[in-house]
Motif scaffolding. Structure first.
Motif, PDB file in Angstrom:
ATOM      1  N   LEU A   1       0.756  -1.324  -0.078  1.00 10.81           N
ATOM      2  CA  LEU A   1      -0.206  -0.034   0.095  1.00 10.81           C
ATOM      3  C   LEU A   1       0.782   1.282  -0.047  1.00 10.81           C
ATOM      4  O   LEU A   1       0.516   2.308  -0.837  1.00 10.81           O
ATOM      5  CB  LEU A   1      -1.194  -0.136   1.016  1.00 10.81           C
ATOM      6  CG  LEU A   1      -1.952  -1.040   1.147  1.00 10.81           C
ATOM      7  CD1 LEU A   1      -2.826  -1.089   2.257  1.00 10.81           C
ATOM      8  CD2 LEU A   1      -2.737  -0.874  -0.038  1.00 10.81           C
TER       9      LEU A   1
ATOM     10  N   PRO B   1       2.177   1.871  -5.114  1.00  8.00           N
ATOM     11  CA  PRO B   1       1.036   2.013  -4.062  1.00  8.00           C
ATOM     12  C   PRO B   1      -0.099   1.335  -4.741  1.00  8.00           C
ATOM     13  O   PRO B   1      -0.268   1.490  -5.850  1.00  8.00           O
ATOM     14  CB  PRO B   1       0.887   3.456  -3.803  1.00  8.00           C
ATOM     15  CG  PRO B   1       1.295   4.273  -5.094  1.00  8.00           C
ATOM     16  CD  PRO B   1       2.405   3.416  -5.525  1.00  8.00           C
ATOM     17  N   HIS B   2      -0.777   0.521  -4.044  1.00 10.24           N
ATOM     18  CA  HIS B   2      -2.096  -0.129  -4.673  1.00 10.24           C
ATOM     19  C   HIS B   2      -3.067   0.406  -3.462  1.00 10.24           C
ATOM     20  O   HIS B   2      -3.576  -0.724  -3.037  1.00 10.24           O
ATOM     21  CB  HIS B   2      -1.763  -1.533  -4.681  1.00 10.24           C
ATOM     22  CG  HIS B   2      -0.601  -1.897  -5.569  1.00 10.24           C
ATOM     23  ND1 HIS B   2      -0.874  -1.800  -6.799  1.00 10.24           N
ATOM     24  CD2 HIS B   2       0.553  -2.380  -5.285  1.00 10.24           C
ATOM     25  CE1 HIS B   2       0.374  -2.316  -7.520  1.00 10.24           C
ATOM     26  NE2 HIS B   2       1.164  -2.648  -6.651  1.00 10.24           N
ATOM     27  N   PRO B   3      -3.781   1.560  -3.595  1.00 13.40           N
ATOM     28  CA  PRO B   3      -4.619   1.873  -2.840  1.00 13.40           C
ATOM     29  C   PRO B   3      -6.065   0.978  -2.891  1.00 13.40           C
ATOM     30  O   PRO B   3      -6.741   0.905  -2.159  1.00 13.40           O
ATOM     31  CB  PRO B   3      -5.098   3.377  -3.140  1.00 13.40           C
ATOM     32  CG  PRO B   3      -4.341   3.623  -4.410  1.00 13.40           C
ATOM     33  CD  PRO B   3      -3.252   2.694  -4.545  1.00 13.40           C
ATOM     34  N   GLU B   4      -6.276   0.297  -4.313  1.00 14.39           N
ATOM     35  CA  GLU B   4      -7.308  -0.539  -4.393  1.00 14.39           C
ATOM     36  C   GLU B   4      -7.373  -1.783  -3.600  1.00 14.39           C
ATOM     37  O   GLU B   4      -8.412  -2.340  -3.442  1.00 14.39           O
ATOM     38  CB  GLU B   4      -7.449  -0.887  -5.877  1.00 14.39           C
ATOM     39  CG  GLU B   4      -6.129  -1.974  -6.266  1.00 14.39           C
ATOM     40  CD  GLU B   4      -4.891  -1.161  -6.763  1.00 14.39           C
ATOM     41  OE1 GLU B   4      -4.021  -2.040  -7.219  1.00 14.39           O
ATOM     42  OE2 GLU B   4      -4.714  -0.057  -6.335  1.00 14.39           O
TER      43      GLU B   4
ATOM     44  N   LEU C   1      -7.106  -1.393  -0.366  1.00 16.99           N
ATOM     45  CA  LEU C   1      -7.337  -1.145   1.128  1.00 16.99           C
ATOM     46  C   LEU C   1      -8.358  -2.003   1.846  1.00 16.99           C
ATOM     47  O   LEU C   1      -8.054  -2.536   2.988  1.00 16.99           O
ATOM     48  CB  LEU C   1      -7.892   0.487   1.062  1.00 16.99           C
ATOM     49  CG  LEU C   1      -6.719   1.412   1.020  1.00 16.99           C
ATOM     50  CD1 LEU C   1      -7.123   2.795   0.981  1.00 16.99           C
ATOM     51  CD2 LEU C   1      -6.083   1.300   2.628  1.00 16.99           C
TER      52      LEU C   1
ATOM     53  N   GLU D   1     -11.693   5.746   4.076  1.00 13.83           N
ATOM     54  CA  GLU D   1     -11.617   6.974   3.265  1.00 13.83           C
ATOM     55  C   GLU D   1     -10.170   7.549   3.676  1.00 13.83           C
ATOM     56  O   GLU D   1      -9.476   8.303   3.166  1.00 13.83           O
ATOM     57  CB  GLU D   1     -12.629   7.635   3.119  1.00 13.83           C
ATOM     58  CG  GLU D   1     -13.774   7.001   2.036  1.00 13.83           C
ATOM     59  CD  GLU D   1     -12.848   6.657   0.865  1.00 13.83           C
ATOM     60  OE1 GLU D   1     -12.294   7.522   0.169  1.00 13.83           O
ATOM     61  OE2 GLU D   1     -13.141   5.456   0.355  1.00 13.83           O
TER      62      GLU D   1
ATOM     63  N   PHE E   1      -7.602   6.377   5.681  1.00  9.88           N
ATOM     64  CA  PHE E   1      -6.524   5.576   4.972  1.00  9.88           C
ATOM     65  C   PHE E   1      -6.295   5.942   3.413  1.00  9.88           C
ATOM     66  O   PHE E   1      -4.975   6.027   3.241  1.00  9.88           O
ATOM     67  CB  PHE E   1      -6.599   4.218   5.075  1.00  9.88           C
ATOM     68  CG  PHE E   1      -6.380   3.654   6.613  1.00  9.88           C
ATOM     69  CD1 PHE E   1      -5.563   3.122   7.047  1.00  9.88           C
ATOM     70  CD2 PHE E   1      -7.765   3.796   7.455  1.00  9.88           C
ATOM     71  CE1 PHE E   1      -5.332   2.594   8.405  1.00  9.88           C
ATOM     72  CE2 PHE E   1      -7.496   3.261   8.775  1.00  9.88           C
ATOM     73  CZ  PHE E   1      -6.294   2.837   9.229  1.00  9.88           C
ATOM     74  N   ARG E   2      -7.207   6.126   2.564  1.00 12.08           N
ATOM     75  CA  ARG E   2      -6.868   6.432   1.201  1.00 12.08           C
ATOM     76  C   ARG E   2      -6.354   7.681   1.060  1.00 12.08           C
ATOM     77  O   ARG E   2      -5.489   8.285   0.311  1.00 12.08           O
ATOM     78  CB  ARG E   2      -8.368   6.339   0.490  1.00 12.08           C
ATOM     79  CG  ARG E   2      -8.119   6.357  -0.943  1.00 12.08           C
ATOM     80  CD  ARG E   2      -9.415   6.297  -1.724  1.00 12.08           C
ATOM     81  NE  ARG E   2     -10.326   5.004  -1.238  1.00 12.08           N
ATOM     82  CZ  ARG E   2     -10.174   3.876  -1.475  1.00 12.08           C
ATOM     83  NH1 ARG E   2      -9.297   3.233  -1.983  1.00 12.08           N
ATOM     84  NH2 ARG E   2     -10.964   2.982  -0.928  1.00 12.08           N
TER      85      ARG E   2
ATOM     86  N   LEU F   1      -2.715   7.707   2.305  1.00 14.57           N
ATOM     87  CA  LEU F   1      -1.761   7.109   1.244  1.00 14.57           C
ATOM     88  C   LEU F   1      -1.716   8.048   0.141  1.00 14.57           C
ATOM     89  O   LEU F   1      -0.502   8.239  -0.364  1.00 14.57           O
ATOM     90  CB  LEU F   1      -2.444   5.697   0.629  1.00 14.57           C
ATOM     91  CG  LEU F   1      -2.397   4.714   1.910  1.00 14.57           C
ATOM     92  CD1 LEU F   1      -3.081   3.424   0.937  1.00 14.57           C
ATOM     93  CD2 LEU F   1      -1.012   4.060   1.984  1.00 14.57           C
ATOM     94  N   ALA F   2      -2.551   8.843  -0.286  1.00 10.50           N
ATOM     95  CA  ALA F   2      -2.517   9.710  -1.251  1.00 10.50           C
ATOM     96  C   ALA F   2      -1.613  10.897  -0.991  1.00 10.50           C
ATOM     97  O   ALA F   2      -0.834  11.573  -1.620  1.00 10.50           O
ATOM     98  CB  ALA F   2      -3.973  10.585  -1.580  1.00 10.50           C
TER      99      ALA F   2
END
Length: 141
Positions: free
Chosen positions: A23, A27-30, A32, A52, A54-55, A58-59
């Motif tokens: 992650l 990065p692979h937010p998909e 999560l 969201e 966490f998303r 990560l962003a």
């Protein structure tokens, strides 16, 4: 500690390692939803909670630190909690700890505590080396 508890602690430690590899570095937010419970709390966030936050976290990392790599250097687990010692490296491409982008490379060490429930993260807190990173970026301290 029972064998089941030891087994769960080891599984949580492995999930924590994968969190940073897949992650943060990914990065692979998909992914999560695979790692984080819907009601999880990211203590670094000022949002309403949940995946969201966490998303968004990560962003922010991806925007602040291009070509980021997160490397777990050690992890200690007991019951539902894992303490992770990790290093972040990247190029300063966006505002980071109040410092505008410099294009400089940086690295820093962090310590995170991650609490799990049923194999998913339900609470995340991190203590980064902000001072060390800001100094590397050339900001006055």
């Amino acid at each position: 500690m029972s064998t089941t508890t030891q087994s769960t602690a080891a599984q949580n430690k492995e999930t924590a390692r994968r969190f940073y590899a897949e992650l943060v570095t990914g990065p692979h937010p998909e992914l999560l939803e695979e790692f984080v419970a819907p009601d999880a709390v990211d203590e670094t966030s000022t949002g309403a909670g949940g995946i969201e936050d966490f998303r968004a976290h990560l962003a922010w990392i991806a925007e602040s630190a291009g070509d980021v790599t997160a490397t777990v250097t050690d992890a200690v687990a007991e019951d539902d909690r894992v303490v992770v010692f990790w290093r972040i490296e990247g190029t300063h491409t966006g505002e980071l700890f109040g410092v505008p982008p410099t294009g400089r490379r940086f690295s820093g060490h962090s310590v995170s505590t991650i609490t799990f429930r049923d194999g998913k993260i339900v609470r995340y807190a991190v203590l980064p080396d902000r001072l060390g990173i800001v100094q590397q970026l050339g900001a006055p301290v």
